[in-house]
Design a protein around this motif. Structure first.
Motif, mmCIF file in Angstrom:
data_model
loop_
_atom_site.group_PDB
_atom_site.id
_atom_site.type_symbol
_atom_site.label_atom_id
_atom_site.label_comp_id
_atom_site.label_asym_id
_atom_site.label_seq_id
_atom_site.Cartn_x
_atom_site.Cartn_y
_atom_site.Cartn_z
ATOM 1 N N LEU A 165 22.521 5.952 14.487
ATOM 2 C CA LEU A 165 21.764 6.481 13.356
ATOM 3 C C LEU A 165 22.254 7.883 12.986
ATOM 4 N N CYS A 166 22.534 8.704 13.995
ATOM 5 C CA CYS A 166 23.036 10.058 13.727
ATOM 6 C C CYS A 166 24.399 10.004 13.048
ATOM 7 N N ASP A 167 25.251 9.083 13.459
ATOM 8 C CA ASP A 167 26.557 8.942 12.826
ATOM 9 C C ASP A 167 26.403 8.558 11.359
ATOM 10 N N ALA A 168 25.464 7.656 11.066
ATOM 11 C CA ALA A 168 25.249 7.229 9.682
ATOM 12 C C ALA A 168 24.705 8.364 8.823
ATOM 13 N N ALA A 169 24.011 9.322 9.456
ATOM 14 C CA ALA A 169 23.368 10.396 8.706
ATOM 15 C C ALA A 169 24.269 11.610 8.494
ATOM 16 N N ARG A 170 25.491 11.570 8.995
ATOM 17 C CA ARG A 170 26.375 12.728 8.878
ATOM 18 C C ARG A 170 26.715 13.034 7.428
ATOM 19 N N PRO A 171 26.952 14.308 7.111
ATOM 20 C CA PRO A 171 27.482 14.636 5.782
ATOM 21 C C PRO A 171 28.804 13.918 5.567
ATOM 22 N N GLY A 184 18.285 12.487 28.085
ATOM 23 C CA GLY A 184 19.319 13.315 28.708
ATOM 24 C C GLY A 184 19.402 14.681 28.050
ATOM 25 N N GLU A 185 20.632 15.116 27.745
ATOM 26 C CA GLU A 185 20.830 16.433 27.132
ATOM 27 C C GLU A 185 20.318 16.493 25.697
ATOM 28 N N LEU A 186 20.039 15.324 25.088
ATOM 29 C CA LEU A 186 19.591 15.311 23.704
ATOM 30 C C LEU A 186 18.171 15.844 23.548
ATOM 31 N N ILE A 187 17.440 15.981 24.632
ATOM 32 C CA ILE A 187 16.095 16.515 24.538
ATOM 33 C C ILE A 187 16.126 17.928 23.958
ATOM 34 N N THR A 188 17.234 18.638 24.163
ATOM 35 C CA THR A 188 17.395 19.964 23.568
ATOM 36 C C THR A 188 17.875 19.869 22.128
ATOM 37 N N LEU A 189 18.794 18.954 21.871
ATOM 38 C CA LEU A 189 19.408 18.879 20.545
ATOM 39 C C LEU A 189 18.462 18.408 19.455
ATOM 40 N N ILE A 190 17.373 17.710 19.810
ATOM 41 C CA ILE A 190 16.462 17.231 18.771
ATOM 42 C C ILE A 190 15.531 18.318 18.270
ATOM 43 N N PRO A 234 32.369 15.524 21.025
ATOM 44 C CA PRO A 234 31.315 16.479 20.655
ATOM 45 C C PRO A 234 30.211 15.768 19.884
ATOM 46 N N PHE A 235 28.978 16.232 20.067
ATOM 47 C CA PHE A 235 27.851 15.578 19.408
ATOM 48 C C PHE A 235 26.764 16.596 19.114
ATOM 49 N N SER A 236 26.167 16.468 17.934
ATOM 50 C CA SER A 236 24.985 17.243 17.562
ATOM 51 C C SER A 236 24.083 16.329 16.739
ATOM 52 N N VAL A 237 22.836 16.731 16.569
ATOM 53 C CA VAL A 237 21.864 15.910 15.841
ATOM 54 C C VAL A 237 21.700 16.465 14.433
ATOM 55 N N PRO A 238 21.957 15.666 13.400
ATOM 56 C CA PRO A 238 21.815 16.154 12.016
ATOM 57 C C PRO A 238 20.359 16.486 11.693
ATOM 58 N N ASP A 239 20.183 17.351 10.704
ATOM 59 C CA ASP A 239 18.824 17.758 10.344
ATOM 60 C C ASP A 239 18.177 16.808 9.343
ATOM 61 N N ASN A 240 18.826 15.698 9.032
ATOM 62 C CA ASN A 240 18.190 14.691 8.181
ATOM 63 C C ASN A 240 17.855 13.422 8.969
ATOM 64 N N VAL A 241 17.796 13.550 10.298
ATOM 65 C CA VAL A 241 17.368 12.442 11.162
ATOM 66 C C VAL A 241 15.968 12.772 11.677
ATOM 67 N N TYR A 242 15.032 11.876 11.401
ATOM 68 C CA TYR A 242 13.633 12.075 11.765
ATOM 69 C C TYR A 242 13.240 11.103 12.869
ATOM 70 N N LEU A 243 12.454 11.589 13.808
ATOM 71 C CA LEU A 243 11.947 10.754 14.902
ATOM 72 C C LEU A 243 10.441 10.577 14.738
ATOM 73 N N ILE A 244 10.007 9.327 14.727
ATOM 74 C CA ILE A 244 8.574 9.011 14.684
ATOM 75 C C ILE A 244 8.264 8.170 15.909
ATOM 76 N N GLY A 245 7.466 8.704 16.805
ATOM 77 C CA GLY A 245 7.091 7.976 18.005
ATOM 78 C C GLY A 245 5.640 7.532 17.951
ATOM 79 N N THR A 246 5.323 6.509 18.721
ATOM 80 C CA THR A 246 3.929 6.118 18.912
ATOM 81 C C THR A 246 3.623 6.160 20.399
ATOM 82 N N MET A 247 2.390 6.549 20.717
ATOM 83 C CA MET A 247 2.010 6.687 22.109
ATOM 84 C C MET A 247 0.607 6.150 22.316
ATOM 85 N N ASN A 248 0.487 5.231 23.234
ATOM 86 C CA ASN A 248 -0.802 4.664 23.602
ATOM 87 C C ASN A 248 -1.408 5.547 24.691
#
Length: 617
Positions: free
Chosen positions: A202-208, A409-415, A437-451
């Motif tokens: 998803l992050c790859d698809a969202a790249r500029p 993993g390390e992505l907990i910081t990058l998000i 190299p990898f970074s998280v774009p600023d047009n990727v949104y995370l929506i979680g659900t938690m019971n």
């Protein structure tokens, strides 16, 4: 926002432009493929591509005010401080088609949390539309328009803007980010390759993307290696890079699109050379990426294929080129004069001797990140960063059921919003498997659900809690207002049960209104019986660990007449079971479910008030 010498404002096109004076002419129409300002998709999606729009340069405050007056049909706001920079202008209220840059941006990371049956997963569709197409959601707000919103959500999913995943105890970093996958190669030998997980895809698809002016390079464009006149510098390679071409030899085959098998020279070639020619003439497509090599270890140039294959007769061959380099592809060379190692982004592999082949370990998003990390700039005038016009959403259902540290993993910081690509504090990591190299774009949104019945909010991974905004989804008994089943007020029935559960356990274990929503369409007692028998009672058993006495308290069974109790108990004759020699110190009871009670109206009325069950008897 990027600083501009002259600000640009976007509007919806229309007859209002005829009201402008000559001094404020100069509109620039924007078609489906024209680039636009970053942020339109999030703040004014009706003005983002592919929707029609018109832009104006704003050299002065007066021009802005005249444009606003023409567009809104109202006198523009006044300045309240006499400053010349517009700092004192009052907020504007105009048509919904104008870019409302002050509109709050949805949170990049959010979690919908609440007890079971409160519509968390159901609500992710509306939450995603709020990000992906807020105008559509605003135009279809009513509960009766749910089908239209769901259809739009499905359409965006088909377009690749939404991914859905459910976390569980076996879900891992390899599923989420990247990991090794076993597969058979062309020689039927087992080999392991690095495959991206759902979040990285998803992050790859969202790249500029890169815009060459004639086409746009997509994030998942295929990447090909090409060797033009071997390694190192050569006149043929220099000509191709200067004239935006790619060429390969074996020109005596003639036109490869005209039955090359009938050519004697082509028949004499080995399978590898034939494969090279097939890749170059037939399989390579417009929009694919070419890596021209400097050596077996380094990249010399990067380009995008802009046209179809052609065969050039020998008499038309430019002077100074190798004589049989007659197979030609138009290519826009975006980066030149490079000497970048290929191994860091190709899983440690160098280029092989084959002239043309696809680099399956690479995609454009990975390559672009690598080029950016090395400070490489596109050739002047060859390309520009295109506007990111589309947001992307990853819906993570049951986010608290996975091992967060293991999955992110390390992505907990990058998000983190402040660590996203493009921000002042952006961070980039090297992924452990691909070494890219990898970074998280600023047009990727995370929506979680938690019971919250699975794990309370306080018991959640602290690192995750700090990086997400939490939206409570409590039970809403008011959604059941007016639903009456054989004299049973379902709203009050849920309210009373939840009050007792909260007193005996906590608010995280209440029952959600969604369990009872089917009663809107089917208000028969048999449907309520099914809900209680197959959903409510099993959930209470789980909540109270089969403590049947507390379940009785929730259902008010201990105060109801015997025949209307859902849960009954009876004493156990220990002497008959064990004999007089066995001394059972406690007084055991056997609990059982009274099936007949589920078919009686008084059983449900008694949950609300035990006197009602008695009165109805």
């Amino acid at each position: 926002m990027r600083a501009r010498q002259t600000p640009v404002v976007y509007f919806q096109p229309g007859h209002w432009t005829q009201e402008l004076t000559e001094a404020t002419q100069g509109a620039t129409p924007k078609g489906a493929d024209d680039t636009r300002s970053h942020g339109l998709a999030a703040n004014a999606p009706t003005l983002a591509a592919p929707n029609p729009a018109v832009s104006f340069s704003i050299p002065s405050r007066e021009r802005l005010l005249e444009l606003l007056e023409a567009y809104t049909g109202e006198v523009p706001p006044v300045f309240n401080d006499g400053s010349s920079d517009g700092a004192g202008i009052q907020p504007l209220e105009g048509p919904s088609g104008a870019a409302d840059l002050a509109a709050p941006r949805p949170p990049l990371n959010q979690i919908l949390y609440g007890p079971p049956g409160t519509g968390k997963t159901y609500s992710t569709i509306d939450a995603a539309l709020e990000i992906l197409d807020p105008a559509f959601k605003a135009a279809h707000p009513h509960p009766t328009q749910r089908a239209e919103r769901k259809a739009r959500f499905d359409e965006l999913t088909q377009q690749g803007q939404v991914e859905f995943v459910t976390f569980h105890q076996s879900f891992s970093y390899e599923d989420f980010v990247e990991g090794l996958r076993a597969k058979l190669n062309d020689d039927k030998q087992l080999e392991y390759s690095v495959e991206p997980g759902v979040f990285k895809r998803l992050c790859d698809a969202a790249r500029p993307v890169i815009d060459t002016g004639t086409l746009t390079v997509q994030p998942h464009a295929r990447v090909w290696k090409i060797s033009i006149a071997g390694t190192g510098p050569s006149p043929t390679k220099a000509y191709c890079l200067d004239h935006n071409e790619a060429r390969v030899g074996w020109g005596k085959t003639g036109d490869l699109l005209q039955d090359p098998e009938s050519n004697t020279y082509y028949q004499s070639l080995g399978s590898g050379d034939k494969g090279t020619l097939r890749y170059f003439a037939e399989e390579m497509e417009v929009g694919d990426i070419l890596l021209c090599i400097h050596s077996a270890y380094a990249i010399a140039a990067v380009g995008v294929v802009t046209g179809d294959y052609r065969h050039e007769p020998p008499e038309q061959l430019p002077k100074g080129l190798i004589g049989d380099y007659q197979h030609v592809r138009p290519v826009q060379w975006l980066y030149k004069d490079l000497e970048l190692p290929i191994e860091p982004i190709n899983e440690g592999k160098t280029f092989t001797l084959k002239t043309v082949y696809q680099l399956n370990r690479l995609n454009w998003a990975d390559l672009q990140r690598y080029l950016d990390s090395k400070g490489c700039k596109p050739v002047a005038g060859s390309a520009r960063q295109a506007v990111v016009t589309k947001p992307y959403v990853l819906v993570v259902d049951e986010i608290n059921r996975g091992n967060i540290s293991r999955i992110f993993g390390e992505l907990i910081t990058l998000i983190e919003p402040s660590k996203r690509a493009g921000s002042d504090e952006s961070l980039q990591v090297t992924l452990p498997y691909s070494k890219k190299p990898f970074s998280v774009p600023d047009n990727v949104y995370l929506i979680g659900t938690m019971n919250t019945a699975d794990r309370s909010l306080t018991g959640m991974d602290v690192a995750l809690r700090r990086r997400f905004e939490f939206v409570e989804m409590p039970p809403r008994p008011e959604e059941l207002k007016g639903i009456n089943v054989a004299g049973i007020e379902v709203q009050r029935l849920l309210e009373v049960m939840n009050e007792r559960i909260e007193a005996l356990l906590d608010r995280d274990h209440r029952l959600g209104h969604a369990f009872f929503m089917p009663l809107r369409e089917n208000r028969r007692l048999s449907r309520l019986e099914q809900i209680f028998r197959k959903q409510v009672l099993p959930l209470l058993q789980e909540y109270f660990f089969d403590d049947w006495q507390r379940i009785q308290w929730v259902l008010n069974d201990h105060r109801k007449p015997e025949e209307f109790r859902f849960v009954r108990s009876q004493g156990v004759n220990t002497a008959a079971l064990f004999g007089d020699e066995v001394n059972v110190s406690r007084r055991p009871q056997a609990w059982y479910v009274n099936d007949a009670a589920f078919r009686e109206v008084q059983s449900y009325l008694g949950v609300i008030d035990h006197l009602s069950a008695t009165e109805q008897d």
